[in-house]
Design an enzyme around this catalytic site. Sequence first.
Site, PDB file in Angstrom:
ATOM      1  N   GLN A 100      20.517 -26.876  53.711  1.00 49.25           N
ATOM      2  CA  GLN A 100      20.196 -26.702  52.296  1.00 49.25           C
ATOM      3  C   GLN A 100      19.334 -27.890  51.854  1.00 49.25           C
ATOM      4  O   GLN A 100      19.296 -28.930  52.507  1.00 49.25           O
ATOM      5  CB  GLN A 100      21.538 -26.578  51.535  1.00 49.25           C
ATOM      6  CG  GLN A 100      21.476 -26.638  50.032  1.00 49.25           C
ATOM      7  CD  GLN A 100      21.660 -28.042  49.521  1.00 49.25           C
ATOM      8  OE1 GLN A 100      22.209 -28.893  50.217  1.00 49.25           O
ATOM      9  NE2 GLN A 100      21.188 -28.306  48.330  1.00 49.25           N
ATOM     10  N   LYS A 106      20.413 -31.551  52.237  1.00 47.94           N
ATOM     11  CA  LYS A 106      21.036 -32.007  53.483  1.00 47.94           C
ATOM     12  C   LYS A 106      20.069 -32.847  54.321  1.00 47.94           C
ATOM     13  O   LYS A 106      18.888 -32.935  54.014  1.00 47.94           O
ATOM     14  CB  LYS A 106      21.563 -30.797  54.273  1.00 47.94           C
ATOM     15  CG  LYS A 106      22.660 -30.030  53.512  1.00 47.94           C
ATOM     16  CD  LYS A 106      23.988 -30.781  53.469  1.00 47.94           C
ATOM     17  CE  LYS A 106      24.880 -30.393  52.298  1.00 47.94           C
ATOM     18  NZ  LYS A 106      25.570 -29.131  52.395  1.00 47.94           N
ATOM     19  N   ARG A 125      20.616 -13.715  60.001  1.00 50.46           N
ATOM     20  CA  ARG A 125      19.533 -14.270  60.825  1.00 50.46           C
ATOM     21  C   ARG A 125      18.637 -15.227  60.053  1.00 50.46           C
ATOM     22  O   ARG A 125      18.254 -14.960  58.913  1.00 50.46           O
ATOM     23  CB  ARG A 125      18.671 -13.142  61.398  1.00 50.46           C
ATOM     24  CG  ARG A 125      19.377 -12.259  62.420  1.00 50.46           C
ATOM     25  CD  ARG A 125      18.406 -11.288  63.061  1.00 50.46           C
ATOM     26  NE  ARG A 125      17.753 -10.446  62.077  1.00 50.46           N
ATOM     27  CZ  ARG A 125      18.145  -9.198  61.770  1.00 50.46           C
ATOM     28  NH1 ARG A 125      19.177  -8.653  62.390  1.00 50.46           N
ATOM     29  NH2 ARG A 125      17.506  -8.494  60.856  1.00 50.46           N
ATOM     30  N   HIS A 129      27.429 -32.532  56.794  1.00 52.01           N
ATOM     31  CA  HIS A 129      26.950 -33.868  56.423  1.00 52.01           C
ATOM     32  C   HIS A 129      26.637 -34.713  57.660  1.00 52.01           C
ATOM     33  O   HIS A 129      26.417 -35.907  57.525  1.00 52.01           O
ATOM     34  CB  HIS A 129      28.018 -34.633  55.622  1.00 52.01           C
ATOM     35  CG  HIS A 129      28.506 -33.935  54.399  1.00 52.01           C
ATOM     36  ND1 HIS A 129      29.578 -34.393  53.659  1.00 52.01           N
ATOM     37  CD2 HIS A 129      28.068 -32.825  53.761  1.00 52.01           C
ATOM     38  CE1 HIS A 129      29.795 -33.588  52.625  1.00 52.01           C
ATOM     39  NE2 HIS A 129      28.898 -32.622  52.674  1.00 52.01           N
ATOM     40  N   PHE A 142      33.351 -29.873  49.788  1.00 47.99           N
ATOM     41  CA  PHE A 142      32.584 -28.858  49.078  1.00 47.99           C
ATOM     42  C   PHE A 142      33.272 -27.511  49.291  1.00 47.99           C
ATOM     43  O   PHE A 142      33.806 -27.249  50.370  1.00 47.99           O
ATOM     44  CB  PHE A 142      31.129 -28.831  49.578  1.00 47.99           C
ATOM     45  CG  PHE A 142      30.271 -27.861  48.819  1.00 47.99           C
ATOM     46  CD1 PHE A 142      29.970 -28.068  47.482  1.00 47.99           C
ATOM     47  CD2 PHE A 142      29.771 -26.727  49.437  1.00 47.99           C
ATOM     48  CE1 PHE A 142      29.195 -27.159  46.769  1.00 47.99           C
ATOM     49  CE2 PHE A 142      28.992 -25.813  48.734  1.00 47.99           C
ATOM     50  CZ  PHE A 142      28.699 -26.032  47.406  1.00 47.99           C
ATOM     51  N   ARG A 148      24.323  -6.040  66.877  1.00 44.76           N
ATOM     52  CA  ARG A 148      23.341  -5.396  67.748  1.00 44.76           C
ATOM     53  C   ARG A 148      22.921  -6.322  68.889  1.00 44.76           C
ATOM     54  O   ARG A 148      22.475  -7.442  68.646  1.00 44.76           O
ATOM     55  CB  ARG A 148      22.131  -5.078  66.891  1.00 44.76           C
ATOM     56  CG  ARG A 148      21.227  -4.030  67.467  1.00 44.76           C
ATOM     57  CD  ARG A 148      20.144  -3.695  66.462  1.00 44.76           C
ATOM     58  NE  ARG A 148      19.365  -2.584  66.976  1.00 44.76           N
ATOM     59  CZ  ARG A 148      18.258  -2.125  66.418  1.00 44.76           C
ATOM     60  NH1 ARG A 148      17.806  -2.690  65.310  1.00 44.76           N
ATOM     61  NH2 ARG A 148      17.606  -1.125  66.952  1.00 44.76           N
ATOM     62  N   ASP A 207      33.229 -28.931  60.258  1.00 44.52           N
ATOM     63  CA  ASP A 207      32.233 -28.692  59.216  1.00 44.52           C
ATOM     64  C   ASP A 207      31.348 -29.932  59.213  1.00 44.52           C
ATOM     65  O   ASP A 207      31.686 -30.961  58.629  1.00 44.52           O
ATOM     66  CB  ASP A 207      32.896 -28.467  57.856  1.00 44.52           C
ATOM     67  CG  ASP A 207      31.863 -28.173  56.760  1.00 44.52           C
ATOM     68  OD1 ASP A 207      30.658 -28.419  56.997  1.00 44.52           O
ATOM     69  OD2 ASP A 207      32.259 -27.723  55.665  1.00 44.52           O
ATOM     70  N   TYR A 214      20.339   1.589  68.717  1.00 48.17           N
ATOM     71  CA  TYR A 214      21.348   1.372  67.673  1.00 48.17           C
ATOM     72  C   TYR A 214      22.778   1.340  68.190  1.00 48.17           C
ATOM     73  O   TYR A 214      23.661   1.992  67.666  1.00 48.17           O
ATOM     74  CB  TYR A 214      21.163   2.398  66.540  1.00 48.17           C
ATOM     75  CG  TYR A 214      19.798   2.256  65.927  1.00 48.17           C
ATOM     76  CD1 TYR A 214      19.514   1.193  65.068  1.00 48.17           C
ATOM     77  CD2 TYR A 214      18.764   3.119  66.272  1.00 48.17           C
ATOM     78  CE1 TYR A 214      18.235   1.003  64.565  1.00 48.17           C
ATOM     79  CE2 TYR A 214      17.484   2.937  65.768  1.00 48.17           C
ATOM     80  CZ  TYR A 214      17.235   1.883  64.919  1.00 48.17           C
ATOM     81  OH  TYR A 214      15.982   1.693  64.429  1.00 48.17           O
TER      82      TYR A 214
HETATM   83  C1  LIG Z   1      26.503 -28.075  51.918  1.00 55.06           C
HETATM   84  C2  LIG Z   1      27.852 -27.843  52.466  1.00 55.06           C
HETATM   85  C3  LIG Z   1      28.241 -26.608  53.018  1.00 55.06           C
HETATM   86  C4  LIG Z   1      27.486 -25.321  52.828  1.00 55.06           C
HETATM   87  O1  LIG Z   1      26.179 -25.292  53.131  1.00 55.06           O
HETATM   88  P1  LIG Z   1      25.143 -24.320  52.398  1.00 55.06           P
HETATM   89  O2  LIG Z   1      23.983 -24.340  53.347  1.00 55.06           O
HETATM   90  O3  LIG Z   1      24.823 -24.909  51.079  1.00 55.06           O
HETATM   91  O4  LIG Z   1      25.751 -22.961  52.301  1.00 55.06           O
HETATM   92  C5  LIG Z   1      29.461 -26.529  53.675  1.00 55.06           C
HETATM   93  N1  LIG Z   1      30.280 -27.582  53.739  1.00 55.06           N
HETATM   94  C6  LIG Z   1      29.976 -28.768  53.182  1.00 55.06           C
HETATM   95  C7  LIG Z   1      30.949 -29.892  53.312  1.00 55.06           C
HETATM   96  C8  LIG Z   1      28.767 -28.930  52.514  1.00 55.06           C
HETATM   97  O5  LIG Z   1      28.481 -30.099  51.919  1.00 55.06           O
END
Ligand SMILES: *Cc1c(COP(=O)(O)O)cnc(C)c1O
Length: 386
Positions: free
Chosen positions: A185, A188, A234, A162, A88, A217, A159, A224
């Site tokens: 997301q 997921k 956040r 998944h 992705f 911060r 990453d 500040y």
């Molecule tokens: C979904 C996804 C992301 C990004 O996640 P979001 O929460 O949609 O920004 C990053 N890497 C891979 C492989 C993904 O499938």
Amino acid sequence: MSARQPLEFPAWPQYGDEERAGLHRALEQGQWWRMGGSEVESFEREFAEYHGAGYALAVTNGTHALELALEVLGVGPGTEVIVPAFTFISSSQAAQRLGAVAVPVDVDLDTYCIDVAAAAAAVTSKTRAIMPVHMAGQFADMDALGKLSADSGVPLLQDAAHAHGAQWQGKKVGDLGSLASFSFQNGKLMTAGEGGAVLFPDAESHEQAFLRHSCGRPRGDRTYRHRTSGSNFRMNEFSASVLRAQLGRLGGQIDTREQRWPELAKLLAAIPGVVPQGTDDRADRNPHYMAMFRLPGVAEDRRNELVDELIARGLPAFAGFRAIYRCDGFWEKGAPEEAADAIARRCPRSELLSAESIWLHHRTLLGTAEQMHTIAEIVADVVAHA
Ligand SMILES: *Cc1c(COP(=O)(O)O)cnc(C)c1O
């Protein structure tokens, strides 16, 4: 087949009284951001523990999680990040947003994960991170990547968008000595609609990320003193309260999908012209974010028509990712100097996957054993007429 009931797979996302109670708890706290409430902090503790990590930081989404993790690793202008070409687009966009160059490398045609020899060949003096993507929940070869990282001195950022709950030789994602990034997301494996997290092996990188995700911060600051540059990534208290409930569901859902995928993969493998995603035995817990397969030799346009036919027959089917260097957006900022055609020539397997692969939503794998047979019958039927 016409005698069958219409296909009904379990809905996604799944929720119930735990999510309702969580949302109510967050609401009644009267404080809806992490600085005033306790849901985000509790979620971070629980998520880190579940994944064998020292520390977790919850953020706005998975793309921001990658950006933040890369920034902590020193990625910025003048540096390079090695990413799989078949993923992705967030994997490369995160590096490019930081002003770095994203360098795509080929993937393995069986697991769809980064080809470690190709990654090794792409390392230069500018490389600050190698980003394996655990495609559809299938771990990249973390043994070989760990060795490459040790030999080259380039850190890994997993990453793991998944790979919630995945395990490599008994070790969870957070227990492999590197940073890892997640997405929450809507589609997921755990979700609050949007959301993300980064796991850290050490307190120092976690603290760096904490500062940067909150405008630089420090905690408790009233004067500040913004100690680092940063932004606001956040997570809010409502999202965290839902994710705590979702984490409670994850293990049971993985158990079901781990039962269903081998059944479905076996049926798919028996269909002429269909090859399911392979598994690596060292990945001993696969959460199965997607049910993926490819149709060797099929042209991309034809694959897209077949996806439409699968959808018409009741399957939640999707075309596989387009190789990132085939997307216009990849070339806008932070692309290598190499031409797209040259990259394509050294990424032949990403070319194939990008044209031939299809995936089914993981909710299909929460279905019944009988539904795995129905899925395979539909795929066989559609492919036979291809
Ligand atoms: C979904 C996804 C992301 C990004 O996640 P979001 O929460 O949609 O920004 C990053 N890497 C891979 C492989 C993904 O499938």
